[in-house]
Design a protein around this motif. Structure first.
Motif, short mmCIF file in Angstrom:
data_model
loop_
_atom_site.label_atom_id
_atom_site.label_comp_id
_atom_site.label_asym_id
_atom_site.label_seq_id
_atom_site.Cartn_x
_atom_site.Cartn_y
_atom_site.Cartn_z
N ARG A 74 0.83 -1.21 0.00
CA ARG A 74 0.00 0.00 0.00
C ARG A 74 0.87 1.26 0.00
NH1 ARG A 74 -2.19 -0.77 4.38
NH2 ARG A 74 -1.24 0.84 5.68
N LEU A 75 1.93 1.26 0.81
CA LEU A 75 2.82 2.42 0.83
C LEU A 75 3.51 2.62 -0.52
CD1 LEU A 75 4.49 2.04 4.34
CD2 LEU A 75 2.74 3.68 3.65
N GLU A 76 3.86 1.53 -1.18
CA GLU A 76 4.47 1.66 -2.50
C GLU A 76 3.49 2.25 -3.50
OE1 GLU A 76 6.94 -1.10 -5.73
OE2 GLU A 76 6.17 -1.96 -3.86
N ARG A 77 2.21 1.79 -3.43
CA ARG A 77 1.21 2.38 -4.32
C ARG A 77 1.01 3.86 -4.02
NH1 ARG A 77 -1.46 -2.55 -3.05
NH2 ARG A 77 -2.78 -1.43 -1.56
N GLU A 78 0.96 4.21 -2.72
CA GLU A 78 0.80 5.61 -2.36
C GLU A 78 1.99 6.44 -2.82
OE1 GLU A 78 0.20 5.65 1.81
OE2 GLU A 78 -1.85 4.88 1.72
N ARG A 79 3.20 5.89 -2.70
CA ARG A 79 4.38 6.62 -3.15
C ARG A 79 4.33 6.85 -4.65
NH1 ARG A 79 9.61 3.27 -3.44
NH2 ARG A 79 8.38 2.58 -5.23
N ASP A 80 3.96 5.81 -5.40
CA ASP A 80 3.86 5.98 -6.85
C ASP A 80 2.80 7.02 -7.21
OD1 ASP A 80 5.78 4.06 -7.10
OD2 ASP A 80 4.39 2.42 -7.51
N THR A 81 1.68 7.01 -6.47
CA THR A 81 0.63 8.00 -6.73
C THR A 81 1.13 9.41 -6.43
OG1 THR A 81 -1.08 6.37 -6.20
CG2 THR A 81 -1.71 8.69 -6.14
N GLU A 82 1.86 9.58 -5.33
CA GLU A 82 2.38 10.89 -4.99
C GLU A 82 3.38 11.37 -6.03
OE1 GLU A 82 3.96 10.72 -1.11
OE2 GLU A 82 2.01 10.59 -0.11
N VAL A 83 4.23 10.46 -6.52
CA VAL A 83 5.20 10.84 -7.55
C VAL A 83 4.48 11.28 -8.81
CG1 VAL A 83 7.00 9.97 -9.07
CG2 VAL A 83 7.07 9.44 -6.63
#
Length: 398
Positions: free
Chosen positions: A177-186
């Protein structure tokens, strides 16, 4: 080689039935050792191979699918063991299947199913202890306590394994989930930076068009009275128009959504780097600005890109370099490119970051508009460095 071995191990673990069958091999070895030692004077079920092997098969065979059907396997094994008790058949090595099946229920099912399996196993321990010493509970208490403690220990271990498995699954889900959130933020930061670049380039193009209009008015006024001056104005219009067309193409390349917001004001360029350095100095970070090569006129969009990259790099240095640090900005003019280097002598790799900044993403987006590239990282001797190389459009190269 290690990767191939890891792949074979993962493929082997994926075949649950084969793994569970392989784990029964030690039980089979113990059965083979028990049989010859007890054939001469042992119980009849050992001396006669068919009942012994039949009972062992009924107890052990269901364990092959114990992780796929844990409750069903435990029920089957418990029924077989109860039938063994009713027939008066003594315990055998294969009776360890009851503990294995109970462990599987505790490790794969809910705590209530695990508790139920443990209670059934404890009841079986009590029945076996009572069978060994009928009517004498004082002597039967010892075997019951021993078997009961072993069953409780195995059940608790199963609960621990289930809890650990759930914890690891939760950690993996959180990491995903954190990886998906990081990709979304990028992606969001990249989109916001592109929109900002588009607005600024819009200002640059608007400025160039204004210059074209002024030059055109001057040429129209002087074309009859001063043809040479009109010719100069037309040449200026031609050059400015080409630059404006180049900027517009880049604008269309990065613009992703209609956004007409933003002030129409002159944008900063390389001449404002000295003012930027003064601002950073007043904020507490000593900055030196050095120019290498022969300065020349650059397109306003390219100047804006250089300024914003230096601004972001100095801001990062101010935030992360630490006390007593200093920074240097080097602007190099080459034949076909402009090179920018922003370096500090601060913490470097030891700097603490929350991991949520997108400064480098914005730098790379800006440089990519002009086909440039950005490299950034800690310096070997300490500190941090951002290096940028942006090609100069062919029409304005020296």
């Amino acid at each position: 080689m290690a990767g191939r071995a890891g792949g074979l191990w993962d493929a082997w673990r994926a075949r649950r039935e084969l793994v569970d069958a392989a784990f029964l091999a030690p039980v089979a070895v113990l059965m083979a050792l028990e049989w010859p030692a007890a054939t001469a004077s042992g119980p009849a079920h050992v001396a006669d191979p068919l009942p012994y092997l039949g009972l062992s098969l009924l107890l052990l065979a269901p364990l092959v699918v114990r992780r796929r059907r844990p409750r069903t396997v435990f029920a089957v094994v418990a029924v077989v063991a109860f039938g063994q008790w009713l027939s008066g058949t003594p315990l055998a090595i294969a009776d360890v299947a009851v503990l294995i099946a109970m462990y599987t229920v505790a490790s794969c099912c809910t705590r209530w199913w695990g508790l139920a399996a443990l209670l059934v196993t404890e009841a079986g321990c009590a029945l076996e202890a009572a069978r060994q010493y009928p009517g004498d509970w004082t002597r039967a208490r010892g075997p019951f306590l021993f078997l009961g403690v072993v069953a409780v220990g195995i059940g608790l271990f199963g609960v621990y394994m289930r809890t650990r498995r759930e914890h690891l699954a939760a950690l993996e889900e959180r990491a995903a989930r954190l990886e998906r959130e990081r990709d979304t933020e990028v992606r969001m930061a990249r989109s916001a930076e592109r929109a900002r670049i588009a607005r600024e380039l819009h200002d640059v193009v608007a400025h160039n068009v204004s210059v074209i209009v002024v030059q055109a008015d001057g040429a129209a006024f002087a074309i009859d009275t001063d043809p040479a001056r009109a010719k100069q104005a037309l040449a200026a219009i031609s050059g400015t128009g080409r630059l404006a067309l180049t900027e517009m193409r880049r604008l269309l390349g990065v613009l992703r959504e209609a956004d007409d917001s933003g002030p129409f004001a002159p944008q900063p360029g390389v001449e404002q780097l000295a003012d930027l350095a003064d601002q950073i100095r007043r904020a507490g970070l000593p900055v030196a600005v050095r120019v290498e090569g022969t300065p020349r006129e650059l397109p306003e969009g390219l100047q804006l890109t250089v300024f914003r990259i230096v601004q972001e790099a100095l801001t990062n240095a101010l935030k992360h370099a630490g006390p007593d640090a200093s920074a240097e900005v080097v602007l190099g003019y080459g034949g076909d490119a402009v090179a920018v280097r922003v370096a500090d002598d601060g913490r470097g790799a030891a700097a603490v970051s929350d991991g949520r900044g997108h400064g480098l993403v914005g730098m790379r987006e800006r440089a990519a508009v002009y086909g440039g590239e950005v490299t950034a990282g800690p310096r070997p001797g300490g500190g941090f460095e951002v290096a940028v190389r942006v090609p100069v459009p062919a029409g304005v190269r020296a």
